[in-house]
Design a protein around this motif. Structure first.
Motif, PDB file in Angstrom:
ATOM      1  N   LEU A   1      -8.972 -14.416  -1.939  1.00  0.00           N
ATOM      2  CA  LEU A   1      -8.760 -12.846  -1.856  1.00  0.00           C
ATOM      3  C   LEU A   1      -8.757 -12.717  -0.198  1.00  0.00           C
ATOM      4  O   LEU A   1      -9.780 -12.972   0.529  1.00  0.00           O
ATOM      5  N   VAL A   2      -7.803 -12.265   0.265  1.00  0.00           N
ATOM      6  CA  VAL A   2      -7.477 -11.252   1.457  1.00  0.00           C
ATOM      7  C   VAL A   2      -7.308 -10.042   1.365  1.00  0.00           C
ATOM      8  O   VAL A   2      -6.176  -9.727   0.995  1.00  0.00           O
ATOM      9  N   THR A   3      -8.145  -9.359   1.724  1.00  0.00           N
ATOM     10  CA  THR A   3      -7.957  -7.903   1.694  1.00  0.00           C
ATOM     11  C   THR A   3      -7.709  -7.443   3.349  1.00  0.00           C
ATOM     12  O   THR A   3      -8.210  -7.659   4.206  1.00  0.00           O
ATOM     13  N   VAL A   4      -6.515  -6.340   3.433  1.00  0.00           N
ATOM     14  CA  VAL A   4      -6.280  -5.935   4.716  1.00  0.00           C
ATOM     15  C   VAL A   4      -6.305  -4.444   4.837  1.00  0.00           C
ATOM     16  O   VAL A   4      -5.909  -3.675   4.043  1.00  0.00           O
ATOM     17  N   SER A   5      -7.106  -4.068   5.916  1.00  0.00           N
ATOM     18  CA  SER A   5      -7.391  -2.589   6.165  1.00  0.00           C
ATOM     19  C   SER A   5      -8.490  -2.205   5.282  1.00  0.00           C
ATOM     20  O   SER A   5      -9.532  -1.610   5.779  1.00  0.00           O
TER      21      SER A   5
ATOM     22  N   TRP B   1      -3.834   0.554  -0.218  1.00  0.00           N
ATOM     23  CA  TRP B   1      -4.108   0.602  -1.522  1.00  0.00           C
ATOM     24  C   TRP B   1      -3.934  -0.752  -2.287  1.00  0.00           C
ATOM     25  O   TRP B   1      -4.556  -0.806  -3.500  1.00  0.00           O
ATOM     26  N   GLY B   2      -3.039  -1.486  -1.884  1.00  0.00           N
ATOM     27  CA  GLY B   2      -3.086  -2.967  -2.488  1.00  0.00           C
ATOM     28  C   GLY B   2      -4.359  -3.472  -2.347  1.00  0.00           C
ATOM     29  O   GLY B   2      -4.692  -4.322  -3.320  1.00  0.00           O
ATOM     30  N   ALA B   3      -5.003  -3.399  -1.227  1.00  0.00           N
ATOM     31  CA  ALA B   3      -6.416  -4.036  -1.003  1.00  0.00           C
ATOM     32  C   ALA B   3      -7.232  -3.615  -2.171  1.00  0.00           C
ATOM     33  O   ALA B   3      -8.201  -4.116  -2.762  1.00  0.00           O
ATOM     34  N   MET B   4      -7.308  -2.175  -2.400  1.00  0.00           N
ATOM     35  CA  MET B   4      -8.136  -1.651  -3.475  1.00  0.00           C
ATOM     36  C   MET B   4      -7.910  -2.279  -4.613  1.00  0.00           C
ATOM     37  O   MET B   4      -8.736  -2.438  -5.582  1.00  0.00           O
ATOM     38  N   VAL B   5      -6.499  -2.450  -5.185  1.00  0.00           N
ATOM     39  CA  VAL B   5      -6.333  -3.055  -6.446  1.00  0.00           C
ATOM     40  C   VAL B   5      -6.848  -4.431  -6.533  1.00  0.00           C
ATOM     41  O   VAL B   5      -7.428  -4.929  -7.377  1.00  0.00           O
ATOM     42  N   ALA B   6      -6.700  -5.188  -5.349  1.00  0.00           N
ATOM     43  CA  ALA B   6      -7.031  -6.592  -5.262  1.00  0.00           C
ATOM     44  C   ALA B   6      -8.566  -6.591  -5.460  1.00  0.00           C
ATOM     45  O   ALA B   6      -9.078  -7.545  -6.026  1.00  0.00           O
ATOM     46  N   TRP B   7      -9.427  -5.809  -4.744  1.00  0.00           N
ATOM     47  CA  TRP B   7     -10.852  -5.676  -4.771  1.00  0.00           C
ATOM     48  C   TRP B   7     -11.126  -5.491  -6.310  1.00  0.00           C
ATOM     49  O   TRP B   7     -12.036  -6.376  -6.995  1.00  0.00           O
TER      50      TRP B   7
ATOM     51  N   GLY C   1       0.820  -1.191   0.032  1.00  0.00           N
ATOM     52  CA  GLY C   1       0.065   0.076  -0.085  1.00  0.00           C
ATOM     53  C   GLY C   1       0.904   1.246   0.084  1.00  0.00           C
ATOM     54  O   GLY C   1       1.918   1.190  -0.349  1.00  0.00           O
ATOM     55  N   PHE C   2       0.295   2.284   0.433  1.00  0.00           N
ATOM     56  CA  PHE C   2       0.827   3.653   0.508  1.00  0.00           C
ATOM     57  C   PHE C   2       1.106   3.948   1.947  1.00  0.00           C
ATOM     58  O   PHE C   2       0.418   3.666   2.879  1.00  0.00           O
ATOM     59  N   PRO C   3       2.297   4.743   2.050  1.00  0.00           N
ATOM     60  CA  PRO C   3       3.467   4.945   1.130  1.00  0.00           C
ATOM     61  C   PRO C   3       4.578   3.931   1.406  1.00  0.00           C
ATOM     62  O   PRO C   3       5.770   4.462   1.788  1.00  0.00           O
ATOM     63  N   GLN C   4       4.431   2.653   0.905  1.00  0.00           N
ATOM     64  CA  GLN C   4       5.213   1.806   1.209  1.00  0.00           C
ATOM     65  C   GLN C   4       5.694   0.750   0.043  1.00  0.00           C
ATOM     66  O   GLN C   4       4.857   1.041  -1.073  1.00  0.00           O
ATOM     67  N   THR C   5       6.717   0.213  -0.262  1.00  0.00           N
ATOM     68  CA  THR C   5       7.059  -0.868  -1.258  1.00  0.00           C
ATOM     69  C   THR C   5       6.749  -2.319  -0.686  1.00  0.00           C
ATOM     70  O   THR C   5       6.226  -2.473   0.323  1.00  0.00           O
ATOM     71  N   ALA C   6       7.161  -3.244  -1.569  1.00  0.00           N
ATOM     72  CA  ALA C   6       7.213  -4.761  -1.261  1.00  0.00           C
ATOM     73  C   ALA C   6       7.786  -4.926  -0.001  1.00  0.00           C
ATOM     74  O   ALA C   6       7.365  -6.300   0.639  1.00  0.00           O
ATOM     75  N   SER C   7       8.749  -4.262   0.381  1.00  0.00           N
ATOM     76  CA  SER C   7       9.600  -4.426   1.647  1.00  0.00           C
ATOM     77  C   SER C   7       8.494  -4.340   2.963  1.00  0.00           C
ATOM     78  O   SER C   7       9.036  -5.142   3.768  1.00  0.00           O
ATOM     79  N   SER C   8       7.621  -3.791   2.717  1.00  0.00           N
ATOM     80  CA  SER C   8       6.692  -3.655   3.957  1.00  0.00           C
ATOM     81  C   SER C   8       6.111  -4.932   4.162  1.00  0.00           C
ATOM     82  O   SER C   8       5.608  -5.385   5.316  1.00  0.00           O
ATOM     83  N   LEU C   9       6.066  -5.939   3.169  1.00  0.00           N
ATOM     84  CA  LEU C   9       5.389  -7.264   3.268  1.00  0.00           C
ATOM     85  C   LEU C   9       6.622  -8.611   3.568  1.00  0.00           C
ATOM     86  O   LEU C   9       6.050  -9.719   3.578  1.00  0.00           O
ATOM     87  N   SER C  10       7.694  -8.028   3.622  1.00  0.00           N
ATOM     88  CA  SER C  10       8.519  -9.164   3.934  1.00  0.00           C
ATOM     89  C   SER C  10       8.584  -9.919   5.097  1.00  0.00           C
ATOM     90  O   SER C  10       8.661 -11.351   4.895  1.00  0.00           O
ATOM     91  N   GLU C  11       8.103  -9.711   6.275  1.00  0.00           N
ATOM     92  CA  GLU C  11       7.917 -10.470   7.280  1.00  0.00           C
ATOM     93  C   GLU C  11       6.609 -11.368   7.162  1.00  0.00           C
ATOM     94  O   GLU C  11       6.651 -12.719   7.271  1.00  0.00           O
ATOM     95  N   LEU C  12       5.742 -10.930   6.556  1.00  0.00           N
ATOM     96  CA  LEU C  12       4.450 -11.512   6.159  1.00  0.00           C
ATOM     97  C   LEU C  12       5.064 -12.786   4.923  1.00  0.00           C
ATOM     98  O   LEU C  12       4.274 -13.869   5.225  1.00  0.00           O
TER      99      LEU C  12
ATOM    100  N   LEU D   1      -4.682 -14.233  -3.753  1.00  0.00           N
ATOM    101  CA  LEU D   1      -4.336 -12.645  -3.665  1.00  0.00           C
ATOM    102  C   LEU D   1      -4.383 -11.933  -2.411  1.00  0.00           C
ATOM    103  O   LEU D   1      -5.451 -12.094  -1.826  1.00  0.00           O
ATOM    104  N   VAL D   2      -3.500 -11.201  -2.173  1.00  0.00           N
ATOM    105  CA  VAL D   2      -3.534 -10.521  -0.684  1.00  0.00           C
ATOM    106  C   VAL D   2      -3.096  -9.092  -1.001  1.00  0.00           C
ATOM    107  O   VAL D   2      -2.150  -8.770  -1.722  1.00  0.00           O
ATOM    108  N   GLY D   3      -3.892  -8.007  -0.453  1.00  0.00           N
ATOM    109  CA  GLY D   3      -3.542  -6.676  -0.541  1.00  0.00           C
ATOM    110  C   GLY D   3      -3.691  -5.967   0.649  1.00  0.00           C
ATOM    111  O   GLY D   3      -4.745  -6.159   1.406  1.00  0.00           O
ATOM    112  N   HIS D   4      -2.785  -4.985   0.998  1.00  0.00           N
ATOM    113  CA  HIS D   4      -2.755  -4.354   2.204  1.00  0.00           C
ATOM    114  C   HIS D   4      -2.995  -2.737   1.591  1.00  0.00           C
ATOM    115  O   HIS D   4      -2.422  -2.229   0.814  1.00  0.00           O
TER     116      HIS D   4
END
Length: 282
Positions: free
Chosen positions: A122-126, A103-109, A33-44, A98-101
């Motif tokens: 589909l798993v949408t977060v937030s 803004w990534g969730a908006m794209v996923a929807w 999502g905003f304002p992040q990159t794929a690194s924000s998902l690295s632990e997940l 598909l998983v999105g957090h």
């Protein structure tokens, strides 16, 4: 495709991808999502990899250095979703999880509504279904929570202010629960790399979103995750989301967590994602 994917192209744009986990494992596409990159998902994604899943986490349009077209019209939700379609076709492995957090969730929807043939779960977060979000604007305090979206519509000024006074942005992000380490990554990955205008253009392109994309029902199995400490998204949108899903639907509420769930509660997210994936036969 049995090779690691480091990038893919669409319409002359090149997107960077973090591809990890067992190469032959079930595929999970994870959208930041905003304002992040794929690194924000690295632990997940590391937790999902440990459970046997291959994860593909792209740096999306505006974030990848090779995918920063000019003009807000290029950042319409339909274009963002079609970028992910190109990624799924690149690996040629059939429907993906598909998983999105955020803004990534908006794209996923949007993608799940338009192309259910490409999505297994589909798993949408937030961020709730866009139709539910719009309804929540007039039936809760969501409009007040989303004031910044109006500010981001202004041309040039928001990024000039953020670059000139990053301390103001830091305090705003800290107020939402973002950790100092995550804020530092916003500086190194967004502010320092020229990605900010492209990231803000996602908001500026909202007036061009097709009504059909905002209201399309989702037929695939869905789990939506909302956290009680989210200052950006209220509960009403999460509650209304069920009305926009015709497939199997679950709402998971995480108590006491902020908006930044992939970094704050990666273990809980991984458990919920795997539970959703395992709810359908392979």
């Amino acid at each position: 495709m049995n090779n690691r994917l480091t990038s893919f192209t669409r319409a002359g744009l090149r997107f960077d991808v973090v591809d990890s986990g067992p190469i032959d494992g079930p595929v999970v596409v994870a959208l930041h999502g905003f304002p992040q990159t794929a690194s924000s998902l690295s632990e997940l994604t590391a937790l999902l990899n440990a459970r046997g899943y291959r994860t593909l986490a792209p740096n999306q349009r505006g974030y990848s250095p090779g995918a920063r077209p000019r003009g807000r019209f290029a950042y319409r939700v339909s274009e963002l979703a079609d970028d992910v379609v190109a990624l799924i076709r690149e690996i040629d492995r059939g429907p993906v999880h598909l998983v999105g957090h955020d803004w990534g969730a908006m794209v996923a929807w949007s993608l799940a509504g338009a192309r259910p043939d490409l999505i297994r779960t589909l798993v949408t977060v937030s961020v709730p279904h866009p139709g539910a979000f719009v309804r929540s604007l007039v039936s809760s305090d969501q409009l007040a929570r989303s004031y910044y979206m109006g500010l981001f519509q202004l041309p040039v000024l928001p990024e000039r202010l953020m670059l000139a006074r990053p301390d103001l942005m830091d305090r705003a992000l800290a107020g939402t629960g973002m950790t100092p380490d995550a804020i530092a990554r916003v500086h190194s990955e967004i502010l320092d790399t020229g990605a900010l205008t492209g990231a803000l253009n996602w908001y500026r392109a909202l007036p061009f979103a097709a009504r059909r994309a905002m209201s399309a029902p989702v037929r695939v199995p869905v789990t939506h995750i909302w956290s009680t400490g989210d200052t950006a998204l209220g509960r009403r949108g999460a509650e209304l989301t069920e009305r926009h899903v015709t497939g199997d639907y679950r709402l998971a509420v995480i108590d006491g967590a902020s908006h930044w769930l992939p970094e704050e509660r990666p273990h809980e997210l991984a458990d919920i994602i795997v539970e959703r994936i395992e709810s359908v036969p392979r």
